[in-house]
Design a protein around this motif. Structure first.
Motif: not given
Length: 677
Positions: A424-432
């Motif tokens: 996956d490419l950065c940035p990755q969305p934050a996961v709760a």
């Protein structure tokens, strides 16, 4: 050997009386169905081309008129015999091509004719069904030869007697024979520089000692071992091609050489000191029993010794692709400080380590694709890693991420292929609920990067600004079914630079996706999606190539040819869409655009009443039916209503005329009765 056929003249060709084409001192009689050499050409002819004719015999008088002849080509004739006195008047001949004939039939007489050519430099005898004994006879007296081709014959074994007198030979072509053994056949060729023995049946090369040789091609044999002579002499070898063989080990090369290209592609090569199960063979030795006449020697060697005793400091290209290498010995690449191209693709590598002390400072291309890489190790320090690397191919591995900042230290990186990795490419969305972000590849700020492939990486919901600070010109996002979300906002950082974009097979279905900001885009691939309507934002772009295959288009806009897109487009792919045969005005418009190619035009089809037809040749009944279906409804209703109205009017008139008398009497009788006063 084809070099040299052609005078390089720029004068216009003229047709000679003998049906040959003449220009200056060259006569071209190729493919004229000639059964003999024309005798009425210019006497000062220096080059005579007689290829593709039916000449069977060169007689003693065939070349009497051509005293100045320097180059003669008779390839692809039916030549069986050259009489002994044929070349007595053309002894200045330098280049002679006799390939693809039948010289095996009278080779001894032909050999006598060739012996009268003291100045012959280049001879091509390929494809003449010659054995090694025949070749030996044919070239016995040709001590002036510098280039000889006996390719595509039936030579099986070579020894020192075959090329004995060719002391001036520089180039020898033996490819595509049946050679299975060579016994000191080249030892007397002290000036030989280029040797081609490709496509034969050699099982091994041992005690290789041709120090003067510059290029050796032994590809496409069945070689399992290559062992150079143990000597401190300097070998002139520059190119060694051992590709497409059955090598089990890295070749034992000359200790001192000028080798700059080593081709080992498609073998069975590996390193054996460490096995995948942890077993070490470092201390295992093997004894070789060497019997030479009455003498017997026993040599004990460490078969799995990975120390390379050859000086490879000048090596620039190493191709070890398509082998069984699962690791590289420690210090293996350290012996190649000049290496610029390293190909290790299609092996079994599980790890590959880079460090700041890595000797690959000159490397410009590194191909590690199609391995089993789960990790790319990088020891980051203060110095650059692979500072000259321009192309890095990591496709089709098992990578989940790359070391942080790996591209920061490759100052010239321009092309990266990460396709077919689960990255996956950065940035990755934050996961709760997750403390750490999932692993990703960070290419932000890599200013030199221009080509990036992320095909088939399983990218999910790209967002943020993954391409911030880059100047990508070519981006491949194909085969990522979950990568696109509604808009292309995450691509806006590339709006000014992106020229090639592939969104093939990305489950794109929304026509609301806006491409209008990508003014530099020239090639766009939207194939393999679910688009039902042509994206209107494409009309403002100046694309050169557009791929719309495998979508759900029933039709394209008929006015697309009048837009900036229609004016710039030079290539469009349209097949495998469910076009409607009755709405093909757009197709006709495209056919009228000058300079526009539809490479898959023969595959474009349309549907009509469950039939699949070609829009290039619709049947006349279909055309008539489509005209009715696409006619103006108001006009259609008027046409249908007009006959009805006329019928009613005529019927009313007929009834009126038939009842006219009765109606008049009835009216008169009603109106003619007197009233009382």
């Amino acid at each position: 050997l084809a070099v040299g056929w052609g005078s390089g003249a720029v004068a216009a060709w003229a047709i000679s009386p003998g049906s040959c084409e003449l220009v200056q001192s060259t006569a071209d009689c190729t493919g004229r169905w000639l059964s003999s050499v024309p005798g009425n050409l210019q006497g000062d002819t220096e080059e005579l081309l007689l290829d593709d004719n039916t000449i069977q015999v060169l007689g003693n008088a065939s070349l009497l008129s051509y005293h100045q002849l320097r180059r003669l080509s008779l390839t692809k004739n039916r030549l069986e015999l050259i009489e002994p006195g044929t070349f007595l008047s053309s002894q200045g001949l330098h280049v002679l091509s006799l390939a693809d004939n039948l010289l095996f039939t009278n080779y001894s007489l032909t050999a006598a004719a060739l012996s009268a050519l003291p100045a012959l430099r280049t001879l091509d005898l390929a494809g003449n069904h010659l054995t090694e004994d025949m070749v030996s006879v044919l070239v016995w007296n040709l001590s002036s030869l510098e280039s000889l081709s006996v390719a595509r014959n039936i030579i099986m074994r070579l020894d020192s007697s075959v090329f004995t007198n060719l002391t001036q030979l520089l180039e020898l072509n033996l490819e595509k024979n049946y050679i299975f053994e060579i016994d000191q056949a080249f030892e007397g060729l002290q000036k030989l520089q280029r040797l081609n023995v490709a496509y034969n049946y050699l099982p091994c090369v041992v005690e290789f000692g041709l120090t003067q040789l510059r290029v050796l091609n032994v590809s496409n044999n069945i070689i399992e071992w290559f062992l150079a002579l143990e000597s401190d002499d300097l070998f002139q070898l520059e190119v060694l091609d051992l590709s497409h063989n059955r090598l089990l080990f890295f070749p034992v090369l000359p200790r001192q050489s000028k080798l700059h290209s080593l081709l080992l592609k498609d073998n069975e090569m590996s390193f054996y000191q460490r096995l995948p199960n942890g077993t070490s063979l470092a201390d295992v030795t093997v004894q070789f029993l060497l019997i030479d006449g009455n003498s017997t020697n026993i040599t004990t060697v460490s078969l799995w010794d990975e120390i390379c005793h050859s000086n490879l400091s000048s090596l620039r290209l190493l191709d070890m692709s398509q082998n069984q290498v699962w690791y590289l010995p420690e210090g293996f690449l350290a012996q190649m400080p000049s290496l610029t191209h390293l190909k290790l693709n299609q092996n079994c590598l599980e790890t590959f380590h880079l460090s700041e002390g890595n000797p690959l400072a000159m490397l410009t291309e590194l191909d590690l694709s199609q391995n089993r890489l789960a990790e790319l190790g990088v020891e980051v320090g203060t110095r650059d890693i692979l500072p000259n690397l321009q192309l890095f191919n990591l496709s089709t591995n098992r990578l989940r991420a790359l070391p942080p900042g790996v591209f920061t230290y490759t100052r010239k990186i321009a092309t990266v292929d990460l396709s077919r990795n689960r990255v996956d490419l950065c940035p990755q969305p934050a996961v709760a609920g997750e403390v750490e972000s999932p692993p990703c590849v960070d290419i932000r700020g890599v200013e030199t990067l221009t080509h990036l492939s992320l095909a088939g990486c399983g990218l999910r919901g790209l967002g943020g600004q993954p391409f911030q600070g880059t100047s990508l010109m070519n981006l491949d996002l194909s085969d990522n079914h979950q990568a696109l979300s509604g808009d292309l906002e995450w691509l806006q950082d590339l709006a000014l630079t992106l020229q090639v974009l592939s969104l093939r097979n990305t489950s794109l279905s929304s026509t609301a996706v806006d491409f209008s900001a990508f003014n530099s885009l020239m090639h766009l691939d939207l194939s393999g999606n679910s688009l039902t309507t042509f994206p209107t934002s494409l009309c403002v772009l100046k694309l050169r190539s557009l791929d719309l295959r495998d979508n759900c288009f029933p039709a394209l806009p008929p006015d697309v040819t009048w837009t900036p897109l229609g004016n710039s487009l030079r290539e469009v792919y349209l097949s495998r869409n469910p076009y409607n045969c009755c709405t093909l005005s757009w197709w006709d418009a495209l056919q009228r655009v000058e300079g526009l190619r539809v490479p898959d035009g023969q595959e474009v089809t349309c549907s009509y009443a469950s039939h699949t037809l070609s829009p290039r040749a619709l049947p006349e009944p279909v055309l008539w039916s489509c005209r009715w279906q696409t006619a103006d409804l108001a006009l259609l209703y008027l046409v249908l209503a007009l006959p009805t109205c006329l019928t009613l009017l005529v019927a009313f008139a007929v009834i009126f005329l038939m009842l006219k008398q009765k109606l008049l009497k009835m009216v008169k009788s009603q109106c003619g009765v007197s009233s009382p006063y």
